[in-house]
Design a protein around this motif. Structure first.
Motif, PDB file in Angstrom:
ATOM      1  N   TYR A  63       0.848  -1.192   0.000  1.00 33.01           N
ATOM      2  CA  TYR A  63       0.000   0.000   0.000  1.00 33.01           C
ATOM      3  C   TYR A  63       0.884   1.242   0.000  1.00 33.01           C
ATOM      4  CZ  TYR A  63      -3.921  -3.031   1.109  1.00 33.01           C
ATOM      5  OH  TYR A  63      -4.880  -4.017   1.055  1.00 33.01           O
ATOM      6  N   ASN A  64       0.360   2.317  -0.577  1.00 33.46           N
ATOM      7  CA  ASN A  64       1.093   3.582  -0.559  1.00 33.46           C
ATOM      8  C   ASN A  64       1.282   4.033   0.892  1.00 33.46           C
ATOM      9  OD1 ASN A  64       2.350   5.895  -1.431  1.00 33.46           O
ATOM     10  ND2 ASN A  64       0.457   7.035  -1.709  1.00 33.46           N
ATOM     11  N   GLY A  65       2.497   4.240   1.268  1.00 32.47           N
ATOM     12  CA  GLY A  65       2.837   4.553   2.663  1.00 32.47           C
ATOM     13  C   GLY A  65       3.575   3.397   3.296  1.00 32.47           C
ATOM     14  N   ALA A  66       3.048   2.183   3.094  1.00 31.29           N
ATOM     15  CA  ALA A  66       3.746   0.997   3.618  1.00 31.29           C
ATOM     16  C   ALA A  66       5.080   0.809   2.911  1.00 31.29           C
ATOM     17  CB  ALA A  66       2.876  -0.242   3.431  1.00 31.29           C
ATOM     18  N   ASN A  67       5.130   1.136   1.612  1.00 33.23           N
ATOM     19  CA  ASN A  67       6.396   1.015   0.890  1.00 33.23           C
ATOM     20  C   ASN A  67       7.428   2.018   1.405  1.00 33.23           C
ATOM     21  OD1 ASN A  67       4.894   3.140  -0.123  1.00 33.23           O
ATOM     22  ND2 ASN A  67       5.168   2.626  -2.290  1.00 33.23           N
ATOM     23  N   HIS A  68       6.983   3.232   1.766  1.00 30.92           N
ATOM     24  CA  HIS A  68       7.894   4.227   2.356  1.00 30.92           C
ATOM     25  C   HIS A  68       8.477   3.713   3.675  1.00 30.92           C
ATOM     26  CE1 HIS A  68       5.692   6.878  -0.433  1.00 30.92           C
ATOM     27  NE2 HIS A  68       6.696   7.734  -0.311  1.00 30.92           N
ATOM     28  N   ILE A  69       7.592   3.168   4.507  1.00 27.31           N
ATOM     29  CA  ILE A  69       8.046   2.656   5.813  1.00 27.31           C
ATOM     30  C   ILE A  69       9.014   1.495   5.636  1.00 27.31           C
ATOM     31  CG2 ILE A  69       7.270   1.498   7.931  1.00 27.31           C
ATOM     32  CD1 ILE A  69       4.605   3.055   7.621  1.00 27.31           C
ATOM     33  N   PHE A  70       8.680   0.586   4.718  1.00 33.08           N
ATOM     34  CA  PHE A  70       9.531  -0.580   4.465  1.00 33.08           C
ATOM     35  C   PHE A  70      10.938  -0.154   4.048  1.00 33.08           C
ATOM     36  CE2 PHE A  70      11.223  -3.754   1.441  1.00 33.08           C
ATOM     37  CZ  PHE A  70      11.227  -4.876   2.250  1.00 33.08           C
ATOM     38  N   LEU A  71      11.042   0.741   3.076  1.00 38.29           N
ATOM     39  CA  LEU A  71      12.352   1.185   2.589  1.00 38.29           C
ATOM     40  C   LEU A  71      13.100   1.989   3.649  1.00 38.29           C
ATOM     41  CD1 LEU A  71      11.559   2.239  -1.103  1.00 38.29           C
ATOM     42  CD2 LEU A  71      12.655   0.141  -0.302  1.00 38.29           C
ATOM     43  N   SER A  72      12.378   2.868   4.354  1.00 37.14           N
ATOM     44  CA  SER A  72      13.028   3.701   5.390  1.00 37.14           C
ATOM     45  C   SER A  72      13.607   2.836   6.503  1.00 37.14           C
ATOM     46  CB  SER A  72      12.020   4.693   5.980  1.00 37.14           C
ATOM     47  OG  SER A  72      11.535   5.550   4.986  1.00 37.14           O
ATOM     48  N   LEU A  73      12.834   1.857   6.966  1.00 42.03           N
ATOM     49  CA  LEU A  73      13.319   0.965   8.021  1.00 42.03           C
ATOM     50  C   LEU A  73      14.528   0.165   7.554  1.00 42.03           C
ATOM     51  CD1 LEU A  73      10.089  -0.472   9.708  1.00 42.03           C
ATOM     52  CD2 LEU A  73      11.880   0.905  10.779  1.00 42.03           C
ATOM     53  N   ASN A  74      14.474  -0.322   6.310  1.00 43.63           N
ATOM     54  CA  ASN A  74      15.597  -1.092   5.779  1.00 43.63           C
ATOM     55  C   ASN A  74      16.870  -0.264   5.739  1.00 43.63           C
ATOM     56  OD1 ASN A  74      15.270  -4.006   4.325  1.00 43.63           O
ATOM     57  ND2 ASN A  74      13.297  -3.009   4.569  1.00 43.63           N
ATOM     58  N   VAL A  75      16.768   0.958   5.221  1.00 47.67           N
ATOM     59  CA  VAL A  75      17.944   1.830   5.131  1.00 47.67           C
ATOM     60  C   VAL A  75      18.483   2.156   6.528  1.00 47.67           C
ATOM     61  CG1 VAL A  75      18.742   4.144   4.492  1.00 47.67           C
ATOM     62  CG2 VAL A  75      17.344   2.826   2.899  1.00 47.67           C
ATOM     63  N   PHE A  76      17.575   2.496   7.454  1.00 45.61           N
ATOM     64  CA  PHE A  76      17.995   2.854   8.817  1.00 45.61           C
ATOM     65  C   PHE A  76      18.695   1.678   9.507  1.00 45.61           C
ATOM     66  CE2 PHE A  76      17.088   2.874  13.403  1.00 45.61           C
ATOM     67  CZ  PHE A  76      17.754   4.040  13.758  1.00 45.61           C
ATOM     68  N   ILE A  77      18.092   0.499   9.439  1.00 47.27           N
ATOM     69  CA  ILE A  77      18.666  -0.672  10.119  1.00 47.27           C
ATOM     70  C   ILE A  77      19.981  -1.083   9.474  1.00 47.27           C
ATOM     71  CG2 ILE A  77      18.333  -3.120  10.654  1.00 47.27           C
ATOM     72  CD1 ILE A  77      15.321  -2.513  10.886  1.00 47.27           C
ATOM     73  N   MET A  78      20.053  -1.036   8.136  1.00 46.39           N
ATOM     74  CA  MET A  78      21.297  -1.427   7.462  1.00 46.39           C
ATOM     75  C   MET A  78      22.440  -0.493   7.814  1.00 46.39           C
ATOM     76  SD  MET A  78      20.360  -2.922   3.668  1.00 46.39           S
ATOM     77  CE  MET A  78      19.325  -1.566   3.126  1.00 46.39           C
ATOM     78  N   CYS A  79      22.185   0.821   7.785  1.00 46.83           N
ATOM     79  CA  CYS A  79      23.249   1.793   8.097  1.00 46.83           C
ATOM     80  C   CYS A  79      23.648   1.728   9.566  1.00 46.83           C
ATOM     81  CB  CYS A  79      22.794   3.205   7.730  1.00 46.83           C
ATOM     82  SG  CYS A  79      22.642   3.490   5.965  1.00 46.83           S
ATOM     83  N   THR A  80      22.649   1.734  10.446  1.00 44.11           N
ATOM     84  CA  THR A  80      22.937   1.717  11.890  1.00 44.11           C
ATOM     85  C   THR A  80      23.608   0.402  12.296  1.00 44.11           C
ATOM     86  OG1 THR A  80      20.978   3.084  12.259  1.00 44.11           O
ATOM     87  CG2 THR A  80      21.928   1.985  14.186  1.00 44.11           C
ATOM     88  N   GLY A  81      23.045  -0.718  11.849  1.00 44.81           N
ATOM     89  CA  GLY A  81      23.614  -2.021  12.198  1.00 44.81           C
ATOM     90  C   GLY A  81      25.034  -2.185  11.679  1.00 44.81           C
ATOM     91  N   SER A  82      25.292  -1.716  10.460  1.00 48.45           N
ATOM     92  CA  SER A  82      26.629  -1.850   9.873  1.00 48.45           C
ATOM     93  C   SER A  82      27.654  -1.030  10.655  1.00 48.45           C
ATOM     94  CB  SER A  82      26.606  -1.401   8.408  1.00 48.45           C
ATOM     95  OG  SER A  82      25.753  -2.230   7.648  1.00 48.45           O
ATOM     96  N   LEU A  83      27.273   0.193  11.043  1.00 53.52           N
ATOM     97  CA  LEU A  83      28.181   1.035  11.836  1.00 53.52           C
ATOM     98  C   LEU A  83      28.455   0.407  13.201  1.00 53.52           C
ATOM     99  CD1 LEU A  83      26.756   4.580  10.993  1.00 53.52           C
ATOM    100  CD2 LEU A  83      28.956   3.629  10.262  1.00 53.52           C
ATOM    101  N   MET A  84      27.432  -0.198  13.798  1.00 53.40           N
ATOM    102  CA  MET A  84      27.611  -0.873  15.088  1.00 53.40           C
ATOM    103  C   MET A  84      28.554  -2.069  14.958  1.00 53.40           C
ATOM    104  SD  MET A  84      23.619  -0.604  16.283  1.00 53.40           S
ATOM    105  CE  MET A  84      23.667  -1.838  17.576  1.00 53.40           C
ATOM    106  N   VAL A  85      28.445  -2.792  13.855  1.00 57.16           N
ATOM    107  CA  VAL A  85      29.327  -3.939  13.621  1.00 57.16           C
ATOM    108  C   VAL A  85      30.782  -3.481  13.512  1.00 57.16           C
ATOM    109  CG1 VAL A  85      30.014  -5.648  11.872  1.00 57.16           C
ATOM    110  CG2 VAL A  85      27.629  -5.482  12.589  1.00 57.16           C
ATOM    111  N   ILE A  86      31.016  -2.437  12.729  1.00 56.84           N
ATOM    112  CA  ILE A  86      32.383  -1.932  12.536  1.00 56.84           C
ATOM    113  C   ILE A  86      32.956  -1.416  13.858  1.00 56.84           C
ATOM    114  CG2 ILE A  86      33.758  -0.135  11.411  1.00 56.84           C
ATOM    115  CD1 ILE A  86      31.870  -0.410   9.003  1.00 56.84           C
ATOM    116  N   ALA A  87      32.108  -0.713  14.641  1.00 59.05           N
ATOM    117  CA  ALA A  87      32.556  -0.150  15.920  1.00 59.05           C
ATOM    118  C   ALA A  87      32.611  -1.189  17.043  1.00 59.05           C
ATOM    119  CB  ALA A  87      31.639   0.993  16.327  1.00 59.05           C
ATOM    120  N   LYS A  88      32.105  -2.411  16.773  1.00 58.77           N
ATOM    121  CA  LYS A  88      32.047  -3.481  17.775  1.00 58.77           C
ATOM    122  C   LYS A  88      31.209  -3.072  18.993  1.00 58.77           C
ATOM    123  CE  LYS A  88      35.574  -6.242  18.308  1.00 58.77           C
ATOM    124  NZ  LYS A  88      36.902  -6.823  18.572  1.00 58.77           N
ATOM    125  N   LYS A  89      30.124  -2.381  18.722  1.00 58.93           N
ATOM    126  CA  LYS A  89      29.194  -1.962  19.765  1.00 58.93           C
ATOM    127  C   LYS A  89      27.853  -2.663  19.569  1.00 58.93           C
ATOM    128  CE  LYS A  89      31.952   1.202  21.525  1.00 58.93           C
ATOM    129  NZ  LYS A  89      32.530   1.063  22.900  1.00 58.93           N
TER     130      LYS A  89
END
Length: 275
Positions: A63-89
């Protein structure tokens, strides 16, 4: 047979001496490579934001809106999780988030039946399990140092099983290599060598050296096969080849973690130490 063993021992000694200066930086390189595909995926989603929204809405039934949330969450989790992995936090939380992204994208984009994509993603999950095992081992060692007089009720068992699962899943990439493309004599020879080394990684026999060989093998393979920089930027296959390139880098990161950590308790190498 004895001469083969001597030759193998000499090769291992030579590799150990050559690689010893790099030992302190191998875990850092491994962690960065492991998450590089998530950074690339985030950049691609942002750069193609409108196209991604349209695809999810028209072809995947979002649905329109659900696609925005899906992509936004994916980008946020991928960037945040990747930085945490590199920082070992908070590595365990980061791995859980990245694990969820891989599964959600497989479902969201309907890629269950894309055989090569599925096998590559399984290998990525194997790398994440290796990272989780490394984090659990590190936390367990810190507990031991804080409470040296107490018996260790450990998470070692869990980390050992995660290492075993990670080793098994990592080699699924080679199944995609075997079944993809035209079966030439060179591909068959490379497939056989890769599968032998993969089998050694799975059972944990000469696991570090087998994993290092696979890293070198994948380095050559990646540059030759996934050379996205030679494809015109408007060509429809460029994004797919680029995606494969960065996914392969991440699998190399998982193998480098194996080189750094070793195969764990459930392995032939570990059993040989006890005799």
């Amino acid at each position: 047979m004895e001469s083969v063993r001597r030759f193998s021992a000499n090769i291992e000694t030579l590799i150990s001496k050559t690689a010893s200066p790099l030992k302190p930086v191998i875990p850092v390189i491994a962690r960065f490579l492991l998450v590089v595909t998530f950074f690339e995926d985030s950049i691609r989603i942002i750069a193609q934001w409108s196209d991604q929204l349209v695809y999810l809405e028209r072809y995947r039934g979002f649905y329109n809106g659900a696609n925005h949330i899906f992509l936004s969450l994916n980008v946020f989790i991928m960037c945040t999780g990747s930085l945490m992995v590199i920082a070992k936090k908070y590595s365990e939380c980061a791995v859980a988030g990245l694990f969820a992204v891989v599964i959600s994208q497989t479902i969201g984009y309907g890629l269950f039946f894309d055989f090569n994509f599925f096998l590559r993603n399984v290998s990525i999950l194997g790398g994440l399990l290796m990272l989780l095992a490394d984090s659990l081992t590190h936390n367990n060692n810190k507990r031991k140092s804080l409470f040296p007089g107490l018996p260790s009720v450990s998470r070692v068992d869990r980390s050992t099983y995660f290492q075993l699962a990670g080793r098994i899943l990592l080699i699924f990439l080679f199944l995609s290599f075997v079944f993809a493309g035209e079966m030439t004599a060179l591909r068959i020879a490379a497939s056989v060598i890769g599968l032998v080394a993969s089998a050694m990684v799975v059972i944990g026999f000469k696991a570090k050296f087998s994993a290092l060989f696979l890293v070198l093998f994948l380095s050559v393979f990646n540059v030759i096969i996934n050379n996205w920089w030679t494809i015109h930027h408007n060509h429809p296959t460029r994004d797919f080849v680029m995606y494969d390139f960065f996914q392969t880098l991440s699998i190399m990161g998982g193998l480098l973690l194996l080189v750094s950590m070793g195969p764990g308790g459930i392995s032939v190498d570990e059993k040989k130490k006890n005799y």
